[in-house]
Design a protein around this motif. Structure first.
Motif, PDB file in Angstrom:
ATOM      1  N   PHE A 459      41.018  38.286  40.951  1.00  0.00           N
ATOM      2  CA  PHE A 459      42.066  38.040  41.938  1.00  0.00           C
ATOM      3  C   PHE A 459      43.304  37.509  41.230  1.00  0.00           C
ATOM      4  O   PHE A 459      43.193  36.913  40.154  1.00  0.00           O
ATOM      5  N   PRO A 460      44.480  37.745  41.810  1.00  0.00           N
ATOM      6  CA  PRO A 460      45.701  37.333  41.109  1.00  0.00           C
ATOM      7  C   PRO A 460      45.867  35.823  41.087  1.00  0.00           C
ATOM      8  O   PRO A 460      45.402  35.118  41.990  1.00  0.00           O
ATOM      9  N   THR A 463      45.956  32.823  44.104  1.00  0.00           N
ATOM     10  CA  THR A 463      45.086  33.105  45.247  1.00  0.00           C
ATOM     11  C   THR A 463      44.351  31.832  45.661  1.00  0.00           C
ATOM     12  O   THR A 463      43.878  31.080  44.821  1.00  0.00           O
ATOM     13  N   HIS A 466      39.944  30.412  49.980  1.00  0.00           N
ATOM     14  CA  HIS A 466      39.437  30.880  51.271  1.00  0.00           C
ATOM     15  C   HIS A 466      39.552  32.396  51.410  1.00  0.00           C
ATOM     16  O   HIS A 466      38.872  32.999  52.229  1.00  0.00           O
ATOM     17  N   LEU A 467      40.413  33.010  50.587  1.00  0.00           N
ATOM     18  CA  LEU A 467      40.531  34.468  50.657  1.00  0.00           C
ATOM     19  C   LEU A 467      39.317  35.167  50.059  1.00  0.00           C
ATOM     20  O   LEU A 467      39.146  36.374  50.220  1.00  0.00           O
ATOM     21  N   LEU A 468      38.480  34.417  49.339  1.00  0.00           N
ATOM     22  CA  LEU A 468      37.311  35.040  48.712  1.00  0.00           C
ATOM     23  C   LEU A 468      36.059  34.886  49.574  1.00  0.00           C
ATOM     24  O   LEU A 468      35.021  35.487  49.289  1.00  0.00           O
ATOM     25  N   ASP A 469      36.160  34.065  50.606  1.00  0.00           N
ATOM     26  CA  ASP A 469      34.956  33.736  51.374  1.00  0.00           C
ATOM     27  C   ASP A 469      34.261  34.963  51.941  1.00  0.00           C
ATOM     28  O   ASP A 469      33.037  35.081  51.899  1.00  0.00           O
ATOM     29  N   SER A 470      35.015  35.904  52.478  1.00  0.00           N
ATOM     30  CA  SER A 470      34.337  37.021  53.142  1.00  0.00           C
ATOM     31  C   SER A 470      33.701  37.994  52.146  1.00  0.00           C
ATOM     32  O   SER A 470      32.823  38.758  52.527  1.00  0.00           O
ATOM     33  N   PHE A 471      34.117  37.941  50.876  1.00  0.00           N
ATOM     34  CA  PHE A 471      33.393  38.734  49.866  1.00  0.00           C
ATOM     35  C   PHE A 471      31.907  38.341  49.865  1.00  0.00           C
ATOM     36  O   PHE A 471      31.033  39.182  49.683  1.00  0.00           O
ATOM     37  N   TYR A 506      35.550  29.959  54.927  1.00  0.00           N
ATOM     38  CA  TYR A 506      36.236  30.633  56.019  1.00  0.00           C
ATOM     39  C   TYR A 506      37.033  29.651  56.853  1.00  0.00           C
ATOM     40  O   TYR A 506      37.916  30.044  57.604  1.00  0.00           O
ATOM     41  N   THR A 508      39.864  27.491  57.674  1.00  0.00           N
ATOM     42  CA  THR A 508      41.211  27.464  57.134  1.00  0.00           C
ATOM     43  C   THR A 508      41.598  26.016  56.915  1.00  0.00           C
ATOM     44  O   THR A 508      41.917  25.306  57.848  1.00  0.00           O
TER      45      THR A 508
END
Lengths: 623, 623
Positions: A459-460, A463, A466-471, A506, A508
């Motif tokens: 990831f850049p 980042t 929390h943007l990785l949680d759904s992976f 997840y 926020t």
């Protein structure tokens, strides 16, 4: 587990809620938050007021008692435990469910008009005070600070506040001296044009001064505050701990050093009056920096115009990015930890079939093996040693009433970790000592896919976690499964096993972007109520990644597992893995074999080494 | 583009800033925000005050004029444009750059002590007022409402506020009558114990009354407010629009109906005094519900104790969940839209090699084909027709100065949509009319993988859209590529092409959980500055998903594409797709062929049908 009988206690509490001896005006509701005056996650026995009044001793929960009701808010991890531990006086408020009211909304719905809601101003964080106060006020009620803690008034055998000796950490562990940390902090203060900084979180005080303590179980911290000025340092700490020559030398208390590094030691209890004195001397535009999670009491002590509040302090952010020496320490700690677990799992494999190993025995054995390792200090949290249905209780801790015997018929989940002088560990493995069912393997494999998806994610820079949680959830979601907790938390370096400001969840929350050097856990799971629990957790280090196009020089990040403990291949349904995932498992096991194998060899632990070699055989992909 | 000369205008503005005719006390600064009184994203010409005073007409920007300075804050999309359009009286404040001060901080740095900063209280949202006012006050200044808009006083040839005829939508379009919508709204009000609701957003008024207008380009809305009580309905609207018999009948203005459905029509300009009158009659505990983004003027009209503010109104949330008839309408609209695009792409394929098609011609042709479809009303936004390097400008709109000719050597990106009486469309396709390079195909394929990852995602009920954002980026991230915009936005049903409260974005905003019936866009992209832009956008409907384990009856969701336009297979590097992704593309194209093919057939558009059949040939996976 039988619930605590709280009828009499609640009666007493309701009396003091009206007693002029303790409250200026009667309060119609009293809030008992989880925390202590430092908003710690783990608290000392003397601060376990919510557990005292309710019986529920999970790590998160807020009790509110009114004339008629007693209600407890807690999250999905604790629904079962809270229901078991509380008697019928209590109503469980399941946070995260759609129909559960917030504390404020609930108060508004049950209170008579114009009520007062009391709370200890040292225990409630200022941001929470603000939120609650606003809602209550707009409904015609008042949130009021009650100076004397009302639980303490009825808690006759309340334990004393701990005051244990300190440990000094030298540069070989910390990488940076406390003086350099003060210099860096002052430069951050200067950047923001702030003249004073109040250190309220216990791990921030410990980190700043390169000291550790043992006032709170599992967290190597000590009760203290600090106020850092541009030329002064005030440390608020009790007991004769400052008489220890090692501590005096470490803090240079007896040296004639530059005045800006001279530490003034003051009593712990004098923080409020000292802060008020500092503020009294302020002229306009002179600001005092404080976490917005600091207590309402300290926040209120700073006149509004002088307050500079941020969600994360510069110490919190600096502490999260581990320097090279800290990273090396964390690596060493995880190698030792893996050695202990190889010993444990080898032992369990032999002993479990005999039917003599209980959850508590297994947890104790894990501690025994860890304690044999160099620089071991204590556990980093209460070991979750759970088999069969107990595994579905996410923050389970075995006690005699629930203690189950491990068997070849049930899944065993062990989530455990330790504090070593060179680092903090936290690892979960889920094992079967017999033959897992197809469904258990299916679920395990989805959890593993999620674990790998996070661990191998690229990831850049910039980042947020929390943007990785759904992976971590995608493979579970595809089959209609999920887990009701976040995927990861920051991990301290010989400090708290949970720390900010980063994480993978997840929920926020204002997490800070991930940076190379940060350390987080990667721990997806799956829980089948009444049957089993699965979780696979590694502690991972954020490292720069190599990519084909490198985000136009913005740079990129990925994770490197620090935890090097085999993931039981018996539990994996290889057909559900992609080739890439298969390779990940094999590469990971190869690294476990090399790194941990060498250390097992060095320590002469030959049987555990054989176990490791067996457990790290490459997966053959069945097509 | 030569800049607008503003010397004289600024002089006039500075005069009225001191004129007792317009201001009670002189203001030392005057703020000119972008928006209108309804916080609309798209605004009418009469509301383009910031463009009038500065010359800069981008969609986002705030002007502040003081005695000495004139400054313009805008974001990265508009740095170049603003610099071109403004003369030397203006200083450009580049938002997002580290050294650019906020408006508040800049004001504090330039204003003499004890200054007044004026702003039109109808134009500034209450939440923004609050933030600015706080900073100014703490620096000794005052933010003050200036009743008369000072720009309007000097804007001699200001266009009139539009007042175009209304369109009534019957049940076959809306699925729910306005009376039933009022009943549902009142029941939400009762749930929250609120007695009054103020409708301020233009699309909310339009949706509530099943009316549409054309006061603002691209958005079928009309200037109006409403105040809904438990037994009264006040509609604030100007002009003779209420004389239209169709409108009178639709709103049952002349019927003798139950008093609680009787609509009282009042002048648009009387909203403030009427709201004040309503509030004057309130007794304690009677609340008035308003969006927290409503204007400061209306918010202030409600005494603080009576205010009930939420980020999203119940209308906003109800409007987002399309009912079965609205879904059918959206499906029909997307079928017609796809027919138009098949015609366009077939035409482009023939014409582009001749070198005569410019971006503007292509955009016009797209509009022409759309306008041939039934119930076409207008475009839903300014068509982004961009080729080669222009494609990398994310919000590009071709103008004569930038107009490029399409060729067989460059990628062409078309992001366009329309308003039909039965639905709103928004679709992006990226095409190559010659032979794309390997790199272009690689990038396109990553974008496609991201598009599919979102479109095919399965997730539990209650999931917020922002959790899906990184699915769209994962394939790009793996190679070190990314795009700097969100992945999706809510889409209205013959309403605004951008609407809340849901979306798919890495930006943490308070999005509401996705629900079956919501409609969003799925539009990842990749942009190579100076070379090309790629974006693949479908509008997708949230639908229930079938999963093996169904989240323990929590239920699950996924997306169904409403947009059915072929994705150019020539641009796909099949080797980069998984088998599942390959199947997704083939299934999607199969559906395009069936559904759009049938409609092309029905409309006798045989050449476009042949194009569709060619473009929807299944991908053969090269192993």
């Amino acid at each position: 587990m039988s619930p605590k009988i709280t009828t009499e206690l609640l009666k007493q509490l309701r009396q003091v809620m009206k007693s002029p001896k303790y409250v200026q005006e009667p309060v119609q509701a009293y809030i008992v938050p989880s925390g202590d005056a430092h908003q710690s996650e783990y608290i000392a026995p003397c601060d376990c007021r919510r557990a005292f009044i309710s019986g529920f001793d999970g790590s998160a929960g807020t009790a509110i008692v009114t004339e008629q009701y007693a209600a407890m808010w807690t999250d999905g991890r604790y629904f079962l435990q809270a229901a078991h531990q509380m008697d019928s006086n209590w109503t469980l408020m399941k946070m995260g469910l759609k129909d559960t009211p917030t504390q404020e909304d609930w108060l508004v719905s049950v209170l008579p008009e114009g009520s007062k809601v009391g709370v200890d101003p040292f225990i409630i964080p200022a941001d929470q005070w603000k939120r609650m106060s606003k809602v209550l006020r707009s409904a015609g009620h008042d949130l009021v600070p009650v100076k004397e803690n009302l639980i303490d008034t009825i808690w006759t055998d309340c334990p004393q506040r701990p005051c244990k000796p300190l440990i000094t950490l030298d540069l070989s562990y910390t990488g940076v001296s406390w003086r350099d940390k003060i210099v860096a902090l002052r430069s951050k203060m200067a950047e923001r044009k702030v003249l004073w900084f109040v250190v309220t979180a216990l791990d921030e005080v410990a980190w700043l001064f390169n000291l550790r303590g043992s006032d709170v179980e599992y967290n190597p911290v000590f009760f203290a505050y600090a106020i850092i000025g541009m030329n002064t340092i005030r440390l608020f700490i009790d007991g004769d701990r400052m008489m220890d020559p090692a501590v005096r030398e470490h803090l240079e208390l007896d040296s004639t050093l530059e005045p800006e590094f001279k530490i003034q030691v003051l009593p712990y209890g004098s923080i409020l009056s000292e802060l008020q004195a500092v503020c009294a001397g302020l002229s306009p535009k002179e600001k005092v920096w404080l976490s917005d999670k600091a207590s309402y009491a300290l926040t209120e002590a700073i006149p509004k115009a002088y307050r500079y509040l941020t969600p994360y302090t510069p110490i919190c952010i600096a502490k999260a990015v581990k320097n090279p020496l800290e990273r090396e320490g964390m690596r060493r700690a995880h190698i030792k930890d893996a050695v202990a677990l190889c010993e444990l799992f080898n032992w369990l494999e032999k002993e479990v079939p005999k039917g003599t190993v209980t959850e508590i025995i297994a947890a104790d054995k894990a501690e025994e093996f860890r304690s044999q390792q160099q620089d071991f200090v204590e556990l980093s949290f209460a070991t979750i040693s759970s088999t069969g249905p107990n595994g579905a209780i996410i923050h389970y801790k075995p006690v005699p009433e629930t203690n189950r015997t491990l068997s070849v018929n049930e899944i065993y989940l062990l989530d455990s970790g330790a504090q070593y002088k060179d680092g903090t560990t936290d690892v979960t493995r889920t094992m079967h000592f017999g033959t897992p069912s197809a469904y258990e393997k299916e679920c395990f494999t989805y959890v593993l896919k999620g674990h790998i998806a996070v661990s191998a994610a690229i990831f850049p820079n910039g980042t947020k976690g929390h943007l990785l949680d759904s992976f971590a959830r995608s493979a579970l979601w595809d089959c209609g499964l999920d887990y009701l907790h976040g995927t990861g938390h920051g991990v301290g370096s010989f400090l708290n096993v949970h720390e900010g400001p980063c994480g993978i969840s997840y929920k926020t929350f204002a997490d800070e972007p991930l940076e190379a050097g940060m350390i987080v856990s990667d721990e997806p799971g799956y829980y089948e109520d009444g049957s089993f629990g699965i979780r696979i957790e590694n502690v991972v280090l954020v490292i720069p990644a190599e990519t084909k196009y490198n985000f136009k020089n913005r740079g990129s990040l990925t994770f490197e597992p620090l935890t090097l403990v085999p993931i039981q291949t018996k539990m994996i349904d290889v057909n559900l893995l992609t080739q890439k995932e298969c390779n990940w498992v094999n590469d990971y096991h190869q690294k476990c074999r090399e790194v941990i194998g060498a250390e097992l060899e060095r320590q002469g632990r030959h049987e555990a080494l054989q176990w490791l070699i067996r457990e790290t055989e490459p997966l053959g992909r069945v097509q």
